[in-house]
Scaffold this motif. Structure first.
Motif, PDB file in Angstrom:
ATOM      1  N   TYR A 154       2.579  -0.233  13.833  1.00 29.13           N
ATOM      2  CA  TYR A 154       3.848  -0.285  13.105  1.00 29.13           C
ATOM      3  C   TYR A 154       3.778   0.378  11.730  1.00 29.13           C
ATOM      4  O   TYR A 154       4.783   0.446  11.030  1.00 29.13           O
ATOM      5  N   ARG A 155       2.587   0.890  11.338  1.00 25.38           N
ATOM      6  CA  ARG A 155       2.454   1.492  10.007  1.00 25.38           C
ATOM      7  C   ARG A 155       3.414   2.667   9.784  1.00 25.38           C
ATOM      8  O   ARG A 155       4.043   2.753   8.714  1.00 25.38           O
ATOM      9  N   PRO A 156       3.565   3.611  10.763  1.00 25.97           N
ATOM     10  CA  PRO A 156       4.532   4.702  10.551  1.00 25.97           C
ATOM     11  C   PRO A 156       5.953   4.187  10.304  1.00 25.97           C
ATOM     12  O   PRO A 156       6.674   4.732   9.457  1.00 25.97           O
ATOM     13  N   LYS A 157       6.338   3.138  11.027  1.00 25.53           N
ATOM     14  CA  LYS A 157       7.667   2.566  10.832  1.00 25.53           C
ATOM     15  C   LYS A 157       7.788   1.936   9.451  1.00 25.53           C
ATOM     16  O   LYS A 157       8.815   2.104   8.765  1.00 25.53           O
ATOM     17  N   ILE A 158       6.740   1.232   9.028  1.00 25.32           N
ATOM     18  CA  ILE A 158       6.736   0.613   7.697  1.00 25.32           C
ATOM     19  C   ILE A 158       6.824   1.690   6.621  1.00 25.32           C
ATOM     20  O   ILE A 158       7.559   1.551   5.640  1.00 25.32           O
TER      21      ILE A 158
ATOM     22  N   MET B 152       2.507   1.731  -3.370  1.00 23.46           N
ATOM     23  CA  MET B 152       1.543   2.229  -4.346  1.00 23.46           C
ATOM     24  C   MET B 152       1.301   3.726  -4.159  1.00 23.46           C
ATOM     25  O   MET B 152       1.050   4.441  -5.139  1.00 23.46           O
ATOM     26  N   ASN B 153       1.393   4.210  -2.922  1.00 20.93           N
ATOM     27  CA  ASN B 153       1.243   5.646  -2.684  1.00 20.93           C
ATOM     28  C   ASN B 153       2.339   6.441  -3.377  1.00 20.93           C
ATOM     29  O   ASN B 153       2.112   7.562  -3.840  1.00 20.93           O
ATOM     30  N   LEU B 154       3.538   5.863  -3.457  1.00 18.93           N
ATOM     31  CA  LEU B 154       4.669   6.543  -4.097  1.00 18.93           C
ATOM     32  C   LEU B 154       4.487   6.658  -5.612  1.00 18.93           C
ATOM     33  O   LEU B 154       4.923   7.638  -6.215  1.00 18.93           O
ATOM     34  N   ILE B 155       3.872   5.657  -6.216  1.00 17.41           N
ATOM     35  CA  ILE B 155       3.717   5.685  -7.678  1.00 17.41           C
ATOM     36  C   ILE B 155       2.312   6.165  -8.099  1.00 17.41           C
ATOM     37  O   ILE B 155       1.982   6.140  -9.283  1.00 17.41           O
ATOM     38  N   ARG B 156       1.515   6.621  -7.118  1.00 24.16           N
ATOM     39  CA  ARG B 156       0.134   7.014  -7.425  1.00 24.16           C
ATOM     40  C   ARG B 156       0.040   8.132  -8.464  1.00 24.16           C
ATOM     41  O   ARG B 156      -0.852   8.097  -9.331  1.00 24.16           O
ATOM     42  N   PRO B 157       0.926   9.168  -8.431  1.00 26.82           N
ATOM     43  CA  PRO B 157       0.829  10.204  -9.479  1.00 26.82           C
ATOM     44  C   PRO B 157       0.943   9.630 -10.893  1.00 26.82           C
ATOM     45  O   PRO B 157       0.193  10.027 -11.791  1.00 26.82           O
ATOM     46  N   GLN B 158       1.875   8.703 -11.081  1.00 21.97           N
ATOM     47  CA  GLN B 158       2.012   8.077 -12.403  1.00 21.97           C
ATOM     48  C   GLN B 158       0.785   7.224 -12.731  1.00 21.97           C
ATOM     49  O   GLN B 158       0.329   7.191 -13.877  1.00 21.97           O
TER      50      GLN B 158
ATOM     51  N   GLN C  13       0.834  -1.206   0.000  1.00 24.63           N
ATOM     52  CA  GLN C  13       0.000   0.000   0.000  1.00 24.63           C
ATOM     53  C   GLN C  13       0.868   1.256   0.000  1.00 24.63           C
ATOM     54  O   GLN C  13       0.581   2.216  -0.728  1.00 24.63           O
ATOM     55  N   GLU C  14       1.936   1.246   0.808  1.00 20.10           N
ATOM     56  CA  GLU C  14       2.814   2.411   0.880  1.00 20.10           C
ATOM     57  C   GLU C  14       3.587   2.587  -0.428  1.00 20.10           C
ATOM     58  O   GLU C  14       3.809   3.718  -0.875  1.00 20.10           O
TER      59      GLU C  14
ATOM     60  N   ARG D 259       8.188   4.689   6.892  1.00 25.81           N
ATOM     61  CA  ARG D 259       9.549   5.227   6.874  1.00 25.81           C
ATOM     62  C   ARG D 259      10.503   4.294   6.140  1.00 25.81           C
ATOM     63  O   ARG D 259      11.369   4.749   5.373  1.00 25.81           O
ATOM     64  N   GLU D 260      10.339   2.987   6.364  1.00 29.25           N
ATOM     65  CA  GLU D 260      11.199   2.016   5.684  1.00 29.25           C
ATOM     66  C   GLU D 260      11.010   2.071   4.174  1.00 29.25           C
ATOM     67  O   GLU D 260      11.986   2.011   3.411  1.00 29.25           O
ATOM     68  N   VAL D 261       9.752   2.181   3.736  1.00 26.24           N
ATOM     69  CA  VAL D 261       9.471   2.248   2.303  1.00 26.24           C
ATOM     70  C   VAL D 261      10.053   3.523   1.697  1.00 26.24           C
ATOM     71  O   VAL D 261      10.633   3.503   0.609  1.00 26.24           O
ATOM     72  N   ILE D 262       9.934   4.652   2.421  1.00 29.71           N
ATOM     73  CA  ILE D 262      10.472   5.930   1.928  1.00 29.71           C
ATOM     74  C   ILE D 262      11.991   5.876   1.849  1.00 29.71           C
ATOM     75  O   ILE D 262      12.599   6.349   0.873  1.00 29.71           O
ATOM     76  N   GLU D 263      12.637   5.300   2.874  1.00 29.20           N
ATOM     77  CA  GLU D 263      14.093   5.172   2.866  1.00 29.20           C
ATOM     78  C   GLU D 263      14.556   4.297   1.700  1.00 29.20           C
ATOM     79  O   GLU D 263      15.557   4.593   1.037  1.00 29.20           O
TER      80      GLU D 263
END
Length: 292
Positions: free
Chosen positions: A239-243, A82-88, A79-80, A245-249
């Motif tokens: 744990y969602r905020p931690k997940i 997919m949020n990163l590629i949502r604009p495309q 889900q996280e 952050r990991e996806v963003i990193e």
């Protein structure tokens, strides 16, 4: 929640005699009878079959807890991502809606698949069949154990006869799965919540149908199981905020790949090439004849 439908369907696997007693068979011998013996054993220590069903539900759910949390974690990561590629995704979906020909739609669909593939996004991420495989025989065993065991089916637990259908347990089971659906939306973007509406409503509807057709004893299993699923969802939300952050990193180390529009090359077919050659030869021949 397909497992609930499978339970009701497969519960008919046990054939019965004219007097309603079960016939010997695989489901009865290897699922229903062992489940009945397990309930008998647990009931001796906890004071009755109602509590035995609760204890058995807790045991099964504790076994499944690590697997379920692992799968829900993978699903949250997807889900996280997919949020990163949502604009495309929005851009591709907008072009897909305006596409006029089937060829254009197929081409844009390929772009969407390339976007998922290049950015390691799996639409089925986190969805596994192991919990389903484990719970299916448990459901079938309990359904038939309650159905064919006079001791279990005639037991009254908190004013509820375990072998009868009970509307209160139906309502409680549906409420727990509605609550679980609500908990899943916490911390999720509004646009993504809209996409999740179908699954959020599907689970309670399936549970409603299953518990309406099941004895109260199985309704207890659904209700306690729903409470466990709510607990699992709360753990993942913590744990969602931690997940995230990991996806963003990870995205910083491996930036999101942009998929450009795929342009198809126009190629002449052999027939078209042959026609072109023939026409050119005819012109040359006619020119030679005019010179003569």
């Amino acid at each position: 929640m397909a497992i609930a439908v499978m339970t009701i369907t497969l519960s008919g696997c046990v054939r019965v005699n004219n007097d309603g007693t079960p016939k010997e068979g695989f489901v009865y011998n290897y699922l229903a009878l062992p489940a009945e013996h397990i309930l008998d054993f647990i009931a001796k220590f906890v004071g009755g079959y109602g509590w035995a069903l609760i204890v058995l539900t807790v045991i099964v759910r504790m076994i499944l807890l690590p697997v379920m949390i692992n799968q829900m974690t993978k699903s949250t990561k997807m889900q996280e991502k997919m949020n990163l590629i949502r604009p495309q995704m929005k851009n591709i979906q907008k072009r897909q809606q305006s596409a006029k020909t089937q060829e254009e739609k197929m081409q844009i669909q390929q772009e969407m698949m390339a976007l998922y593939r290049d950015n390691d996004v799996n639409m089925m991420g986190g969805i596994g069949c192991l919990p389903l495989l484990i719970q299916t025989p448990v459901f079938i065993a309990l359904y038939n154990a309650i159905r064919f065991s006079p001791e279990v089916s005639h037991t009254v637990f908190m004013g509820i006869r375990l072998g009868d259908k009970n509307f209160v347990l139906v309502i409680l089971s549906v409420i727990t799965y509605l609550l679980q659906g609500y908990l899943m939306t916490l911390g999720v973007p509004e646009e993504q919540k809209k996409q999740m509406k179908f699954m959020i409503l599907l689970n309670p509807i399936v549970i409603l149908i299953a518990t309406l057709q099941s004895p109260a004893g199985l309704g207890i299993y659904f209700f306690i199981g729903g409470i466990f699923i709510c607990i699992q969802t709360l753990i993942i939300n913590m744990y969602r905020p931690k997940i995230r952050r990991e996806v963003i990193e990870q995205a910083k180390k491996n930036p999101t790949k942009v998929v450009t529009e795929v342009k198809e090359e126009i190629k002449e077919t052999p027939k078209e090439i042959n026609k072109t050659d023939i026409n050119q030869n005819r012109k040359r021949n006619s020119g030679k004849q005019n010179k003569k």
